[in-house]
Design an enzyme around this catalytic site. Structure first.
Site, PDB file in Angstrom:
ATOM      1  N   HIS A 132      50.481  16.692  40.487  1.00  0.00           N
ATOM      2  CA  HIS A 132      50.449  18.091  40.046  1.00  0.00           C
ATOM      3  C   HIS A 132      49.102  18.429  39.411  1.00  0.00           C
ATOM      4  O   HIS A 132      48.735  17.836  38.390  1.00  0.00           O
ATOM      5  CB  HIS A 132      51.581  18.327  39.034  1.00  0.00           C
ATOM      6  N   HIS A 156      54.855  33.019  43.953  1.00  0.00           N
ATOM      7  CA  HIS A 156      55.249  31.769  44.591  1.00  0.00           C
ATOM      8  C   HIS A 156      56.560  31.887  45.356  1.00  0.00           C
ATOM      9  O   HIS A 156      56.914  30.985  46.104  1.00  0.00           O
ATOM     10  CB  HIS A 156      55.398  30.661  43.536  1.00  0.00           C
ATOM     11  N   ARG A 231      43.670  43.473  36.929  1.00  0.00           N
ATOM     12  CA  ARG A 231      43.773  42.043  37.260  1.00  0.00           C
ATOM     13  C   ARG A 231      44.508  41.334  36.122  1.00  0.00           C
ATOM     14  O   ARG A 231      43.913  40.999  35.104  1.00  0.00           O
ATOM     15  CB  ARG A 231      42.387  41.439  37.467  1.00  0.00           C
ATOM     16  N   CYS A 278      36.038  41.417  39.482  1.00  0.00           N
ATOM     17  CA  CYS A 278      36.829  40.220  39.703  1.00  0.00           C
ATOM     18  C   CYS A 278      36.040  39.250  40.577  1.00  0.00           C
ATOM     19  O   CYS A 278      35.342  39.664  41.510  1.00  0.00           O
ATOM     20  CB  CYS A 278      38.144  40.579  40.381  1.00  0.00           C
ATOM     21  N   TYR A 416      38.276  29.832  39.485  1.00  0.00           N
ATOM     22  CA  TYR A 416      37.068  30.620  39.288  1.00  0.00           C
ATOM     23  C   TYR A 416      35.818  29.740  39.296  1.00  0.00           C
ATOM     24  O   TYR A 416      34.977  29.787  38.404  1.00  0.00           O
ATOM     25  CB  TYR A 416      37.161  31.431  37.990  1.00  0.00           C
TER      26      TYR A 416
END
Length: 576
Positions: A132, A156, A231, A278, A416
């Protein structure tokens, strides 16, 4: 049940290590037997070949927030379609063992196995924990239901993720316990989110992410707050301004707690006009080259506003962080009040020199466009870091930490960041790349839209757009072509609401706001369509790359190639 216990013994591992991965085939074999005691050995062998350790990575995005964690996991689901159908057929003909909630709850550790429930199914995700990307945070769901996580990370809840989850199924929850689960009313964490303007194009509903129609951006130098792109990474937190407190802490020597009123009255109010963008702006163009993981932003994940508030530098000085702080710290971390179900907050950090510089203009903003911050934009206080990627402009600010280290937040460490076009999800190492801070030179055409039709009788076509560069670098020129880049002309720039010329340049290194641009040019007489292209240049002579492919990256960030739109020319209708 005896077979189940034997399988469980294979998943009781000690400390996490890469050695755990070596036993995955054995666990997968047990999983195959659990799904169908009546299935043939050939079916089981086929299943094991298709679903070895690689497919187990596929659940990586399930519990770990939006963005890179979801992306890191989804790419590993490489089973062929026929094998997926085969597994589904096996499940339909199999009787799963029934477990009580008490039995599920007893599996809350690596030693006892990590089980979760989802819509009445019981799933053993033990072997996935070591893979994970979000670390052991996934263990917070152990022994309980996934529904609270799925409600928070609704992105998800998609068919392909559900298929991956099904590979971990080991049983069904008892009818009695399932009934108890359903009687527990869990509120939607997004129920207190504000209303939004209906004109916004929604890229994701929960958390809310949306951009305005591109043509709106070039209508006004200052983007109205309602149209400013949204965002969010988590639900919008309801904050009582009367009880709001901002904590400033970190290295020994400085601790400060401020109410909203103290922030407004103890420190001079400063105003800065700054563009926020963004990191994923124009990601949709990278998707056309090769699919990436992330929200499919168009060209409007960028907006410009006037922000007012206290300078971060003044607040840090008041907290005791004087000029010598640079000898002990390198970063200033920010934590938002927006949280996931585990209590983990959104976080980010910026370099200390940006935070304390008089020329850095970093604000603890409580106003946007002359009014209180809207809820979607960080009410009551947010950080505005001019010239820096939007992800570091933390909203709903709750804590400031002066530190020798970068923020440990997932969004700082594992998202990012930019990578080579040759880096894929099998080879990516997020620790090898620096977090995005300043963004590269950018421009885009807001009108006409791609696919628009222009009458030849108009003779001219007017092209509008925006241009901006990170780090306070001023855009000094925008070139526009109507023929795909063969010939060019220079657009007229506008750096204020009035657009009066000549307009003075901002101080060097402090060009925080975008420039709008416009050019009107004759329609070529023989052209049936126009390929309109724009490219910008800043005062460091940084220029946009001409194509997307060389800057493609697996997260779809930093997309700043020449922007192109195709316009059809409609001929005059013949008079009868």
């Amino acid at each position: 049940m005896l077979l189940l216990r034997r399988c469980r013994s294979l998943t009781r591992f000690g400390p996490l290590s890469t050695q755990r991965l070596q036993v995955a085939p054995a666990v997968a074999s047990c999983a195959g037997r659990l799904w169908s005691s009546s299935s043939s050995s050939e079916d089981q062998r086929s299943y094991q070949r298709a679903h070895g350790p690689s497919w187990r990575h596929g659940l990586a995005g399930l519990l770990a927030g939006t963005g890179a964690v979801l992306a890191y996991g989804l790419h590993h689901h490489k089973a062929e379609q026929e094998d997926t159908v085969r597994v589904q057929a096996i499940e339909k003909t199999s009787a799963f063992p029934i477990f009580s909630q008490e039995e599920v709850t007893s599996h809350r550790s690596l030693e006892d196995g990590v089980w979760v429930t989802y819509k009445g199914g019981v799933y053993d995700i033990t072997e996935f924990v070591a893979m994970h990307p979000g670390g052991d945070k996934i263990l917070l769901a152990a022994g309980g239901a996934l529904e609270p996580f799925w409600a928070l990370y609704a992105v998800h809840n998609q068919e392909h993720v559900l298929k991956m989850l099904s590979e971990y199924k080991v049983g069904e929850l008892s009818a009695e316990d399932l009934k108890k689960q359903k009687t527990i009313q869990t509120s939607d964490p997004y129920s207190s989110d504000p209303e939004r303007h209906p004109v916004l194009h929604i890229n994701n509903l929960k958390p809310f992410n949306a951009e305005p129609p591109p043509e709106i951006l070039s209508d006004s130098f200052i983007t109205p707050s309602a149209f400013f792109f949204k965002r969010n990474h988590l639900p919008v937190p309801p904050v009582d301004p009367a009880s709001y407190q901002l904590m400033v802490e970190g290295l020994p020597g400085g601790v400060l707690t401020l109410s909203l009123e103290e922030l407004k009255t103890r420190f001079p109010k400063h105003t800065v006009t700054a563009t926020l963008q963004c990191a994923g702006n124009r990601r949709s163009e990278m998707n056309k080259v090769k699919q990436v993981k992330g929200l499919n932003w168009g060209i409007a994940a960028i907006s410009n506003a006037t922000w007012s508030g206290a300078r971060l530098r003044d607040v840090l000085l008041a907290a005791g962080y004087g000029p010598d702080v640079a000898q002990r710290a390198l970063h200033v971390q920010f934590e938002g009040l927006d949280k996931d179900v585990t209590g983990t907050t959104y976080g980010a950090s910026i370099p200390l020199n940006k935070a304390v510089s008089e020329e850095g203009d970093v604000l603890l903003a409580y106003e946007m466009n002359g009014a209180d911050l809207p809820a979607d934009h960080g009410y009551p206080v947010r950080v505005v870091v001019p010239g820096t990627v939007g992800a570091r402009n933390v909203k709903w600010l709750g804590k400031i930490i002066v530190s020798a280290d970068e923020s440990s937040s997932h969004w700082q460490q594992n998202d990012y960041k930019g990578f080579s076009p040759g880096t894929d999800w099998d080879t990516v190492d997020f620790k090898s790349a620096p977090a995005i801070q300043e963004l590269p030179i950018q421009s885009a055409i807001t009108t006409p839209a791609d696919g628009a039709v222009v009458d030849r009788s108009l003779e001219d076509v007017t092209v509008k757009g925006y241009a901006w560069s990170g780090g306070g670098r001023e855009v000094v020129r925008v070139d526009v072509s109507l023929d795909g880049g063969k010939t060019w002309q220079v657009a007229r720039l506008r750096s204020s609401e009035t657009g009066q010329a000549p307009e003075p340049s901002p101080p060097p290194g402090r060009a925080w706001a975008w420039k709008l641009w416009e050019v009107t040019a004759p329609i070529p007489p023989e052209a049936q369509e126009l390929e309109i292209v724009c490219k910008a240049v800043d005062n460091s002579y940084n220029m946009q790359p001409d194509t997307v492919a060389p800057i493609w990256n697996l997260r779809g960030v930093l997309s700043n190639a020449w922007h192109r739109v195709t316009v059809k020319i409609r001929e005059d209708e013949s008079e009868e």
